[in-house]
Every structure is written in C-alpha cells, then in structure tokens.
Design an enzyme around this catalytic site. Sequence first.
Site, mmCIF file in Angstrom:
data_model
loop_
_atom_site.group_PDB
_atom_site.id
_atom_site.type_symbol
_atom_site.label_atom_id
_atom_site.label_comp_id
_atom_site.label_asym_id
_atom_site.label_seq_id
_atom_site.Cartn_x
_atom_site.Cartn_y
_atom_site.Cartn_z
ATOM 1 N N HIS A 1 7.544 -7.105 -1.828
ATOM 2 C CA HIS A 1 7.305 -6.463 -0.525
ATOM 3 C C HIS A 1 8.254 -7.061 0.528
ATOM 4 O O HIS A 1 8.049 -6.888 1.727
ATOM 5 C CB HIS A 1 5.859 -6.682 -0.068
ATOM 6 C CG HIS A 1 4.831 -6.101 -0.991
ATOM 7 N ND1 HIS A 1 4.914 -4.819 -1.496
ATOM 8 C CD2 HIS A 1 3.672 -6.626 -1.496
ATOM 9 C CE1 HIS A 1 3.857 -4.590 -2.280
ATOM 10 N NE2 HIS A 1 3.110 -5.660 -2.292
ATOM 11 N N MET B 1 -4.462 6.820 -13.806
ATOM 12 C CA MET B 1 -4.359 5.397 -13.430
ATOM 13 C C MET B 1 -5.703 4.890 -12.900
ATOM 14 O O MET B 1 -6.128 3.793 -13.214
ATOM 15 C CB MET B 1 -3.315 5.221 -12.315
ATOM 16 C CG MET B 1 -1.935 5.685 -12.664
ATOM 17 S SD MET B 1 -0.936 4.476 -13.524
ATOM 18 C CE MET B 1 -0.991 3.060 -12.522
ATOM 19 N N ARG C 1 6.416 5.339 1.744
ATOM 20 C CA ARG C 1 5.283 6.256 1.935
ATOM 21 C C ARG C 1 5.152 6.477 3.442
ATOM 22 O O ARG C 1 5.461 5.582 4.227
ATOM 23 C CB ARG C 1 4.010 5.600 1.391
ATOM 24 C CG ARG C 1 2.777 6.467 1.438
ATOM 25 C CD ARG C 1 1.573 5.661 0.952
ATOM 26 N NE ARG C 1 0.416 6.527 0.723
ATOM 27 C CZ ARG C 1 -0.776 6.081 0.325
ATOM 28 N NH1 ARG C 1 -0.962 4.790 0.111
ATOM 29 N NH2 ARG C 1 -1.773 6.927 0.138
ATOM 30 N N TRP D 1 1.512 1.771 -8.902
ATOM 31 C CA TRP D 1 1.839 3.030 -9.580
ATOM 32 C C TRP D 1 3.254 2.963 -10.149
ATOM 33 O O TRP D 1 3.499 3.259 -11.320
ATOM 34 C CB TRP D 1 1.711 4.147 -8.552
ATOM 35 C CG TRP D 1 1.736 5.538 -9.081
ATOM 36 C CD1 TRP D 1 1.495 5.954 -10.365
ATOM 37 C CD2 TRP D 1 1.999 6.730 -8.324
ATOM 38 N NE1 TRP D 1 1.594 7.324 -10.448
ATOM 39 C CE2 TRP D 1 1.896 7.824 -9.210
ATOM 40 C CE3 TRP D 1 2.308 6.970 -6.986
ATOM 41 C CZ2 TRP D 1 2.098 9.155 -8.800
ATOM 42 C CZ3 TRP D 1 2.490 8.287 -6.571
ATOM 43 C CH2 TRP D 1 2.390 9.360 -7.472
ATOM 44 N N LYS E 1 0.803 -1.227 0.000
ATOM 45 C CA LYS E 1 0.000 0.000 0.000
ATOM 46 C C LYS E 1 0.836 1.277 0.000
ATOM 47 O O LYS E 1 0.407 2.315 0.488
ATOM 48 C CB LYS E 1 -1.000 0.018 1.182
ATOM 49 C CG LYS E 1 -1.924 -1.192 1.254
ATOM 50 C CD LYS E 1 -2.606 -1.528 -0.078
ATOM 51 C CE LYS E 1 -3.519 -0.434 -0.564
ATOM 52 N NZ LYS E 1 -3.878 -0.608 -1.996
ATOM 53 N N SER F 1 -4.444 3.350 4.191
ATOM 54 C CA SER F 1 -4.672 2.735 2.878
ATOM 55 C C SER F 1 -4.828 1.216 3.010
ATOM 56 O O SER F 1 -5.694 0.599 2.377
ATOM 57 C CB SER F 1 -3.500 3.079 1.957
ATOM 58 O OG SER F 1 -3.700 2.543 0.685
ATOM 59 N N SER G 1 0.678 8.787 -16.096
ATOM 60 C CA SER G 1 0.891 8.126 -14.808
ATOM 61 C C SER G 1 0.313 8.885 -13.616
ATOM 62 O O SER G 1 0.584 8.527 -12.481
ATOM 63 C CB SER G 1 2.390 7.937 -14.544
ATOM 64 O OG SER G 1 3.026 7.362 -15.647
ATOM 65 N N LYS H 1 -7.773 6.684 -3.227
ATOM 66 C CA LYS H 1 -7.741 8.146 -3.106
ATOM 67 C C LYS H 1 -6.395 8.705 -3.543
ATOM 68 O O LYS H 1 -6.323 9.760 -4.146
ATOM 69 C CB LYS H 1 -7.965 8.547 -1.642
ATOM 70 C CG LYS H 1 -9.412 8.845 -1.275
ATOM 71 C CD LYS H 1 -9.433 9.516 0.103
ATOM 72 C CE LYS H 1 -10.854 9.810 0.561
ATOM 73 N NZ LYS H 1 -10.843 10.350 1.938
#
Length: 303
Positions: A118, A242, A140, A70, A65, A148, A237, A260
Amino acid sequence: MADKSKFIDYIDEALEKSKETALSRLLFTYQGIPYPITMCTLETFQALDTFEARSDDIVLASYPKCGSNWLLYIVSELIFTVTKKKHEYPEFPVLECGDPEKYQRMKQFPSPRILATHLHYDKLPESIFKNKVKILVLFRNPKDTAVSFFHFHNDVPDIPSYGSWDEFFKQFMKGQVSWGSYFDFAINWNKHIEDANVKCILYEDLKENLASGIKQIAEFFGFSLTGEQIDTISALSTFEAMRARSQVTHGAVGPFLFRKGKVGDWRNLFHQSQNQEMDEKFEACLAGTSVGVKLKYNSYCQA
C-alpha cells in the site's frame, strides 16, 4: 494460497494487537505517512530499505480497501495455471507488514514472489526500480474506497472503531487513516503511471468485465494463457466465489474483507456536503491527470 496458516496467523495476531489499541493510538508516522502500529513497525520500515528485489518479482500496489486481496488471488491463480505450482504465502504478502527479519527469510522463496503493497511509489525499496520489476497498480473510486475502509474499521470485532461515519470521513479527508491520504497516494503514483514497467487497472473495470481484466493482467506479466484458462480463473475469482471461501482463505476476518464488493455503495452513506467536499478534493488533486482520467470519476462518483 496453499500455506494459509501463516497468512491467517498473521491476521489473527494483528487483530489481537488491535484489541488492546485505542483508535487514538492506532497510528504512528514514518516519513510523513501514518501507518497502523498493529501491522507495521519502524524497524520493519528501516529493514525494508535493504530488501533485494528480483527482476521477476510481481508487485501489486493499491491503496487499502481497493481490492488488493482480490488481485492477490487472481495473480496467484495465474501463476498456478502457468507453473502448476500453488503460490504459497509463508509470509504475510503485504511487503511493509511483519517483522524486520522477514526480508531475510524471503530470500529463500521461489520465484515469482508476489509483493503486495500500500506504499507510495517513492517509498518502495530502491531495488524494485533498479531491477525494473513490473508493478500493477489497482485503483478504486475514492467514495467507495472510503465507505469500505469505514466498514472495515467498524464491522471487524477487534479493530478500533470510529464513533460515526461523519467522524471517519473527516479523518479520511485529512489523510489521518492507516497508510495516509488516498489523494496523496494517487498523486504520487500518477507521476509514474505511464512508466514502461507500471500498469494501472481499475477495480470497477474488473467488476464490469473480469475476464478482460485478467487477460490484461496476464499479458502485462508475460503469462501466456488460453481463453478457456482465463474463463476458469474468472469463474473462481468472482466476488461471490471469493466471499464464499473467505473464511477458509482469510480466517475470521474473511467475510469482512469481502463485504459487499459493490460499485456505488457510497450512496448509502455520503451526505450532500460530503459529496461536494470529495468532488472538490478530486478536482483539486486529480482532475485531468492520467490517474484522474482512468478513475472515470464522473461515471462512478457523481451523486
């Protein structure tokens, strides 16, 4: 991503498995880290040790997440712009997800192969280090990541949901979620973030200036692009672009993957005590580290 069908089939299959899985039985632990039984298996992890990386593979690492879909899209577009070949995904692109035979099939894939993951740095197959594969790590801020992750569990129809945000927050802070603790992931990668073949980028920086982020990514992987080409990829992008295509690219789960994409959405869910708990955890684990500095925690996570 030209060959969407396999990609979407894999997601549909994982969702189908999720339907029959209770939250309490979602995770299994391998080498001390919990993984979702709907996407990972013990046999696949054992087979992963023998995976043969190529020196021109592209590794995209992130905690769940944090924007991995992306990033996958951006790098696929970079490859397409340079080689004029659409990057195909005959396998689900997350390295540790799928059946144990996938690594044999991947030997047939043309270069460059994109390997999303991950996993912690020290859980990656040895051949990635031996062949000095370039690794781009996307981070992030932890508060938006947690929110998220919660919405992903509770909005996607077939994935086991949590009783409440408070319940999820407790599990997230304990690291009892898929792929384990955000903080353990960050601490582990922090040891290697200054390595020559590793580059760290921030989700929030991409949100703020996508073209500049794409330029840095292109330079890191040795892709030579014009300013115009970077602007074109940038326009394709954006989060909005997206999201608009998400059902075509990712099937039914698409709109939930691109929910979001906001920075600061955590303010809608975090209570004061949770803010304090997360701030203290950050202070204890990451304050003053290379990753801690790169996260710009004071800018993005102060109430």
